[in-house]
Write a protein that holds these residues in place. Structure first.
Motif: not given
Length: 330
Positions: A28-34, A36-44, A64-68
């Motif tokens: 919610i509070h961070t930029d899109d790159d952050t 996305r990076a957190a989202f993909r790091r978690a999945l990995d 955000t979740i919908g976009r990612l």
């Protein structure tokens, strides 16, 4: 990432679930790159479940979740749970609110259904102060009936509720057999959900809740495992919103956190890792919902989960602290 059975759903859920809420706020509070990076790091790392809600950032978490999610192939997409917080003063039928909230959530998430849809309001004997009456949840034409219809229509696979408010009312909901999962407040500062009696602890009691969930085979998502960040860090972010009757005194929470963390000791990891490992030591918990403010917090949580549950000597030391009510008055 280790997994655990998720009650009677037949699903296996990762021990750590990505919390998409306001307090951690990385979605919610961070930029899109952050984000996305957190989202993909978690999945990995095998964290393939994200818990969110319509109210988190006024829908921003879901958007955000919908976009990612759309950036990923179908076989890489995480499972999603979301929640509806009902306006109990609106005069609008609850079933209509629940349906509209889910439809709007699905639109933001860009999904046709979610794995788990949950009631977000605390539960009490009577409606008031944002709490919903037990009869409005379980009675004819109530929340449980509305959720059953949505599930039958294929808009969600399973239904759950947030076990906050009045503990006895929450246990009644568990024992009704109408719900598949419960979100349970459980951390080193308030372990009462795992206890039969609160003993010396001067905190809101959720005693008997985890036993009720086990008897009725509900999946349990432990929430507020870091007590809105008080256990994880001395830094305050201004989002330490209380969800229990005793949680409004931040100074008292900090004192309890200091006593609990000192009892466990730094040899069991960072503050956040000790708090997470405490929750994972409870076998009646299916998963710990972890809120994150930055990617480093995710890495810290993953490393803590890899250490495994706290050992018995550390848990025994915590029990001594609880027996003294966190050395209250010392």
């Amino acid at each position: 990432m280790r997994t655990r059975p998720f009650g009677r759903t037949g699903l296996a859920v990762p021990e750590v679930v990505f919390g998409g809420g306001w307090v951690g706020g990385v979605l919610i509070h961070t930029d899109d790159d952050t984000r996305r990076a957190a989202f993909r790091r978690a999945l990995d790392a095998g964290v393939d479940w994200i818990d969110t809600a319509a109210s988190y950032g006024d829908g921003e978490s879901e958007r955000t979740i919908g976009r990612l999610v759309q950036e990923l192939p179908a076989d890489r997409r995480p499972r999603i749970s979301t929640k509806a917080r009902l306006d109990l003063e609106a005069g609008e039928p609850l079933d209509r609110q629940i349906r509209r909230s889910l439809e709007q959530s699905l639109e933001r998430l860009r999904m046709s259904k979610v794995e788990l849809y949950q009631l977000h309001n605390p539960i009490a004997p009577a409606t008031g102060g944002g709490r919903i009456a037990l009869d409005a949840v379980l009675g004819a034409g109530g929340v449980a009936d509305a959720l059953d219809r949505l599930r039958a229509e294929g808009l969600c696979d399973h239904i759950g509720f947030t076990a906050l408010g009045d503990a006895a009312s929450c246990i009644r909901v568990v024992e009704s057999g109408r719900f598949d999962t419960a979100q349970v407040y459980y951390n080193m500062l308030n372990p009462t959900a795992a206890l039969a009696e609160p003993g010396a602890l001067s905190v809101q009691s959720f005693c008997g809740l985890l036993d009720a969930c086990r008897r009725n085979d509900l999946g349990v998502m432990a929430i507020r495992v870091f007590a809105a960040g008080v256990l994880a860090t001395d830094e305050r972010h201004g989002r330490e919103v209380a969800v229990t009757a005793d949680g409004g005194d931040l100074t008292a929470e900090e004192k309890r956190a200091a006593a609990a963390l000192a009892a466990v000791g730094p040899e069991h990891g960072t503050r956040a890792q000790r708090a997470l490992r405490f929750v994972l030591a409870e076998p009646r918990v299916s998963c710990a919902v972890v809120g994150l403010a930055e990617i480093a917090h995710l890495d810290e949580a993953l490393a803590g989960a890899a250490m495994g549950p706290l050992p018995e000597p550390a848990l025994a030391a915590l029990r001594q602290v609880w027996n003294s009510d966190f050395d209250r008055g010392a």
